[in-house]
Motif scaffolding. Structure first.
Motif, PDB file in Angstrom:
ATOM      1  N   PRO A 175      58.083  32.873  49.121  1.00  0.00           N
ATOM      2  CA  PRO A 175      57.035  33.884  48.898  1.00  0.00           C
ATOM      3  C   PRO A 175      57.256  34.713  47.640  1.00  0.00           C
ATOM      4  CG  PRO A 175      57.687  33.837  51.203  1.00  0.00           C
ATOM      5  CD  PRO A 175      58.654  32.949  50.475  1.00  0.00           C
ATOM      6  N   LEU A 176      58.484  35.120  47.401  1.00  0.00           N
ATOM      7  CA  LEU A 176      58.764  35.908  46.199  1.00  0.00           C
ATOM      8  C   LEU A 176      58.552  35.074  44.940  1.00  0.00           C
ATOM      9  CD1 LEU A 176      59.815  38.675  45.194  1.00  0.00           C
ATOM     10  CD2 LEU A 176      62.101  37.688  45.224  1.00  0.00           C
ATOM     11  N   VAL A 216      54.690  34.642  44.350  1.00  0.00           N
ATOM     12  CA  VAL A 216      54.006  35.842  43.860  1.00  0.00           C
ATOM     13  C   VAL A 216      54.324  36.069  42.389  1.00  0.00           C
ATOM     14  CG1 VAL A 216      53.863  38.347  44.082  1.00  0.00           C
ATOM     15  CG2 VAL A 216      53.858  36.915  46.127  1.00  0.00           C
ATOM     16  N   PHE A 273      52.750  33.074  40.230  1.00  0.00           N
ATOM     17  CA  PHE A 273      51.287  33.089  40.314  1.00  0.00           C
ATOM     18  C   PHE A 273      50.706  34.296  39.581  1.00  0.00           C
ATOM     19  CE2 PHE A 273      47.303  34.239  42.457  1.00  0.00           C
ATOM     20  CZ  PHE A 273      46.583  33.060  42.285  1.00  0.00           C
ATOM     21  N   ALA A 274      51.350  35.459  39.697  1.00  0.00           N
ATOM     22  CA  ALA A 274      50.874  36.636  38.976  1.00  0.00           C
ATOM     23  C   ALA A 274      50.985  36.440  37.466  1.00  0.00           C
ATOM     24  CB  ALA A 274      51.656  37.871  39.418  1.00  0.00           C
ATOM     25  N   THR A 287      48.181  34.193  36.410  1.00  0.00           N
ATOM     26  CA  THR A 287      46.913  34.931  36.401  1.00  0.00           C
ATOM     27  C   THR A 287      46.767  35.752  35.132  1.00  0.00           C
ATOM     28  OG1 THR A 287      46.976  35.046  38.825  1.00  0.00           O
ATOM     29  CG2 THR A 287      45.528  36.585  37.681  1.00  0.00           C
ATOM     30  N   ALA A 323      55.323  27.931  40.837  1.00  0.00           N
ATOM     31  CA  ALA A 323      54.817  28.831  41.873  1.00  0.00           C
ATOM     32  C   ALA A 323      54.787  28.152  43.231  1.00  0.00           C
ATOM     33  CB  ALA A 323      53.423  29.334  41.501  1.00  0.00           C
ATOM     34  N   VAL A 383      54.906  42.911  36.779  1.00  0.00           N
ATOM     35  CA  VAL A 383      55.025  41.722  37.629  1.00  0.00           C
ATOM     36  C   VAL A 383      56.492  41.332  37.778  1.00  0.00           C
ATOM     37  CG1 VAL A 383      54.522  39.252  37.725  1.00  0.00           C
ATOM     38  CG2 VAL A 383      52.710  40.863  37.168  1.00  0.00           C
ATOM     39  N   ILE A 410      58.614  42.880  40.493  1.00  0.00           N
ATOM     40  CA  ILE A 410      58.494  42.397  41.868  1.00  0.00           C
ATOM     41  C   ILE A 410      59.803  41.786  42.344  1.00  0.00           C
ATOM     42  CG2 ILE A 410      57.314  40.697  43.330  1.00  0.00           C
ATOM     43  CD1 ILE A 410      54.834  41.101  41.636  1.00  0.00           C
ATOM     44  N   TRP A 430      62.434  43.769  49.281  1.00  0.00           N
ATOM     45  CA  TRP A 430      61.279  43.789  50.181  1.00  0.00           C
ATOM     46  C   TRP A 430      61.711  43.703  51.640  1.00  0.00           C
ATOM     47  CZ3 TRP A 430      57.107  45.344  47.845  1.00  0.00           C
ATOM     48  CH2 TRP A 430      56.940  45.074  46.485  1.00  0.00           C
TER      49      TRP A 430
END
Length: 479
Positions: A99-100, A103, A106-107, A110, A185, A392, A395, A400
């Motif tokens: 998941p990390l 993110v 993918f960020a 983007t 990703a 980003v 993150i 988390w």
């Protein structure tokens, strides 16, 4: 023969009774070492009966010239174990799990596709790359002869009579960096997409930095460090959230291999008490981020002392900030500058000077990273620079699992609760030294790299592949 068999059984029993030794995979060698004594009349002494030489501090006897220097070896082991524990067993940084990883990549993808204004993402487009290469052909018209690498690169190409546009294919590099980030990703293709993304990212970043003069890349530098660091993190095959892991499990089922027998060795690397290359990769990114923010405050205070704290630099930037994303808020701050700007300047410098605490204090790391995000968001709203890539990258610096592992959110995101147990196991049990042995060389490399990054930031070396530029390190009082 009977003594030999009992000795082999003794060592075999020792290996089976120690889970850490099985996990490391390097302590089962004692049994193999005893096999050559099968036809000898004398067996090696048992470890429990081995005499220690008080003079040399080593087991057994023999001339001192034939033994290694135990003092130097012991000191090397202690120092490297300390470094390995610092880099590879940070309790607030988990391995680079699915998941990390998704993110983050993918960020970044983007941002490259949407190209927000002021984010520096245009440097990774084919058009901007071609314009930068065109400037290398006409190096004399730069006006930035202070750039060492620009002069070396430009004059070197002229001497070789090479056209940089024939060497670098901007369209191909743009596709490589985007596809590499996309595959990274979802965790497909092993480490190859991460390597391709990192190499092409630094090539396009270097072309922009060399062609457009000083400090064109402070928005992209930290993200580039993260791309390179994650090439040395965990492989996709040990990550149950990656496509490679799903394909591997599907392939093992086709071969008729039970899934439990294939996943046991892979899951050991996620043990919370074990060192992780993903933690080390995230730690070096954290170190670089702290250096960037820390020396931004150091250079401001070293150049202007308390003069910079009057808010004059922020006021002048607001007057020049015609590209403010919220003009009403910018105008309000300018009209009430006597009330808002001095506290903003003081808080920003104090936050920057305290940034290095994030490296050594996991407890305050969340607050420090949060202050960076607030700082960058304020600049993005009131002025033109957009540090979206830096935010980003932040993150991967946040714990988390520590923030949300015990909350109701963990019920809907299982990986948070799973990693929470790993964090607690690290805090309860210190990682044993034998698990750190494979990490000693990597710890030395990370330490040398960290010292290099620290020195380049201290000396404000802004030559590719380094970028150290203190933003807003000026004052209106300058002549």
């Amino acid at each position: 023969m009977r003594n030999r068999n009992s000795m082999v059984r003794h060592y075999a029993h020792h290996d089976e009774s120690d889970d850490d030794d099985k996990d490391g995979g390097i302590y089962g060698i004692e049994t193999a070492v005893l096999l050559p004594y099968h036809h000898t009349a004398e067996m090696p002494p048992s470890p429990s009966k081995t005499r220690r030489n008080p003079r040399y501090g080593q087991s057994g006897s023999g001339p001192s010239c034939c033994r290694p220097n135990s003092t130097i070896g012991h000191l090397y082991s202690r120092v490297t174990d300390i470094l390995a524990r610092f880099w590879y067993t940070d309790p607030a940084l988990s391995p680079l799990h699915g998941p990390l990883r998704f993110v983050f990549y993918f960020a970044m993808l983007t941002i490259l596709l949407t190209k927000p204004d002021g984010s520096g993402s245009m440097a990774f487009t084919a058009g901007s790359c071609k314009r930068a290469l065109r400037r290398l052909v006409h190096y004399d018209n730069f006006g930035f002869d202070m750039k060492f690498e620009a002069g070396l690169f430009g004059h070197g190409l002229r001497y070789l009579d090479w056209d940089p546009r024939d060497i670098f294919n901007c369209g191909y590099m743009q596709s490589c960096v985007r596809w590499g980030i996309a595959l990274s990703a979802i965790g497909l293709g092993g480490m190859l997409p991460r390597i391709i993304a990192a190499v092409t990212w630094w090539l396009m970043f270097g072309i922009k930095m060399i062609s457009f003069g000083p400090s064109p890349g402070h928005e992209q530098y930290l993200a580039g460090v993260a791309f390179v660091a994650f090439c040395f993190a965990e492989n996709n095959f040990v990550d149950e959230y990656s496509v490679d892991s799903y394909l591997w499990r599907f392939w093992t089922r086709l071969r008729g291999v039970p899934p439990t027998s294939t996943n046991t060795a892979l899951q050991r690397r996620w043990d919370g008490s074990s060192p992780s290359p993903g933690r080390a990769a995230r730690k070096i990114v954290l170190f670089q981020a702290c250096c960037v923010m820390f020396f931004a405050g150091v250079h401001k205070f070293a150049s202007y002392a308390f003069t910079w704290l009057d808010g004059g630099t922020i006021l002048a930037s607001l007057h020049d900030g015609n590209n403010a994303r919220i003009p009403l808020l910018r105008d309000f701050c300018r009209e009430h500058s006597w009330f808002f700007l001095p506290p903003m300047a003081i808080v920003s410098v104090i936050g920057e000077l305290l940034s290095m605490m994030g490296v050594f204090s996991p407890s305050y790391r969340h607050y420090i990273v949060g202050s960076w995000i607030i700082f960058h968001t304020g600049i993005m709203i009131l002025m033109h620079p957009n540090f979206a890539m830096n935010m980003v990258t932040y993150i991967v610096l946040v714990d988390w699992r520590g923030l949300f592992g015990g909350t109701a959110l963990a019920k809907y995101l299982p990986f948070l609760s799973d990693e929470s147990g790993a964090t607690n196991s690290i805090r309860r049990k210190r990682c044993p030294g034998r698990k750190l042995r494979p990490c000693r060389l990597g710890a030395v490399v990370y330490t040398v790299l960290a010292i290099t990054l620290f020195v380049t930031s201290l000396l404000r070396i802004d030559y590719w592949p380094f970028s150290s530029y203190a933003l807003y390190n000026w004052h209106p009082s300058d002549p």
